[in-house]
Scaffold this motif. Structure first.
Motif, PDB file in Angstrom:
ATOM      1  N   PRO A   1     -25.014  25.516 -38.251  1.00  0.00           N
ATOM      2  CA  PRO A   1     -25.331  24.291 -39.003  1.00  0.00           C
ATOM      3  C   PRO A   1     -26.690  23.727 -38.636  1.00  0.00           C
ATOM      4  O   PRO A   1     -27.239  24.039 -37.585  1.00  0.00           O
ATOM      5  CB  PRO A   1     -24.231  23.331 -38.565  1.00  0.00           C
ATOM      6  N   THR A   2     -27.215  22.941 -39.537  1.00  0.00           N
ATOM      7  CA  THR A   2     -28.454  22.216 -39.288  1.00  0.00           C
ATOM      8  C   THR A   2     -28.343  20.823 -39.904  1.00  0.00           C
ATOM      9  O   THR A   2     -27.517  20.582 -40.778  1.00  0.00           O
ATOM     10  CB  THR A   2     -29.658  22.917 -39.951  1.00  0.00           C
ATOM     11  N   TRP A   3     -29.153  19.932 -39.403  1.00  0.00           N
ATOM     12  CA  TRP A   3     -29.226  18.573 -39.938  1.00  0.00           C
ATOM     13  C   TRP A   3     -30.668  18.313 -40.366  1.00  0.00           C
ATOM     14  O   TRP A   3     -31.590  18.574 -39.591  1.00  0.00           O
ATOM     15  CB  TRP A   3     -28.830  17.563 -38.872  1.00  0.00           C
TER      16      TRP A   3
ATOM     17  N   TYR B   1     -26.295  17.324 -43.778  1.00  0.00           N
ATOM     18  CA  TYR B   1     -25.753  18.339 -42.881  1.00  0.00           C
ATOM     19  C   TYR B   1     -25.570  19.611 -43.690  1.00  0.00           C
ATOM     20  O   TYR B   1     -24.895  19.620 -44.726  1.00  0.00           O
ATOM     21  CB  TYR B   1     -24.419  17.882 -42.316  1.00  0.00           C
TER      22      TYR B   1
END
Lengths: 109, 118
Positions: A96-98, A92
């Motif tokens: 935000p990004t995953w 993460y």
């Protein structure tokens, strides 16, 4: 953008053997945001490990996670028949990004 | 026990649209962030989009930004993904996932298949 590289691509082992899966990040990441998932064909993925080393609810203690910085490891101490699957590490990040790694397939030898 | 059930997948032509739904049962839906994750044929998992519990915050992967819209209706315990301008490379099984412990995906649905083809 952080890239997660998993190795090996495929691990051929027998039940009862130890499996060691690697996940390498392209830059140092916080251990707090590193997870591992198990995925079997036709099923929902399952969270195994979060925070790099904490087992999720209901996960057997033969699964363990370790590592920090750029290098993380998922270990399955003794493979059970139900453990043959694909495993993904995940990070993460900001925005935000995953991000997921490309996966390691653990197959029966 | 948390149960997530996706629906709305199917065959659509390039350039077309589709709306996916994910219905929840078993937990306090509005308390948790939700995401969509996809798996193209023969490929790994790819995060697509996420949304905060209230629906005020939304996030997208670069590959879908400007084409997909995530939303939720907490009164109906349902998550949505509106997919427009679909491309062949959007062909995948789409999973919804719940982050009952941020930022991890503790609970997943079984997935719904989207095929983009003429």
């Amino acid at each position: 953008e952080i890239v997660l590289t998993q190795s090996p691509g495929t691990l051929s082992l027998s039940p009862g053997e130890r499996a060691t899966l690697s996940c390498r990040a392209s830059q140092s990441v916080s251990s707090s945001y590193l997870a591992w998932y198990q995925h079997k064909p036709g099923q929902a993925p399952r969270l195994l490990i979060y925070g790099a080393s904490t087992r999720a609810t209901g996960i057997p203690d033969r699964f363990s996670g370790s590592g920090s910085g750029t290098d993380f490891t998922l270990t399955i101490s003794r493979l059970e028949p139900e453990d043959f699957a694909v495993y993904y590490c995940q990070h993460y990040g900001t925005s935000p990004t995953w991000t997921f790694g490309q996966g390691t397939k653990v197959e029966i030898k | 026990e948390v149960q997530l059930l996706e629906s709305g997948g199917g065959l659509v032509q390039p350039g077309g649209s589709l709306r996916l739904s994910c219905a929840d049962s078993g937990f306090t839906f509005s308390s948790h962030a939700m995401s969509w994750v996809r798996q193209a044929p023969g490929k790994g998992l790819e995060w697509v989009s996420g949304i905060g519990g209230s629906g005020d915050s939304t996030y997208y992967a670069d590959s879908v930004k400007g084409r997909f819209t995530i939303s939720r209706d907490n009164s109906k315990n349902t998550l949505y993904l509106q997919m427009n301008s679909l491309r062949a490379e959007d062909t995948a099984v789409y999973f919804c996932a719940a982050s009952t412990t941020w930022p991890y995906f503790q609970h997943w649905g079984q997935g719904t298949l989207v095929t983009v083809s003429s």
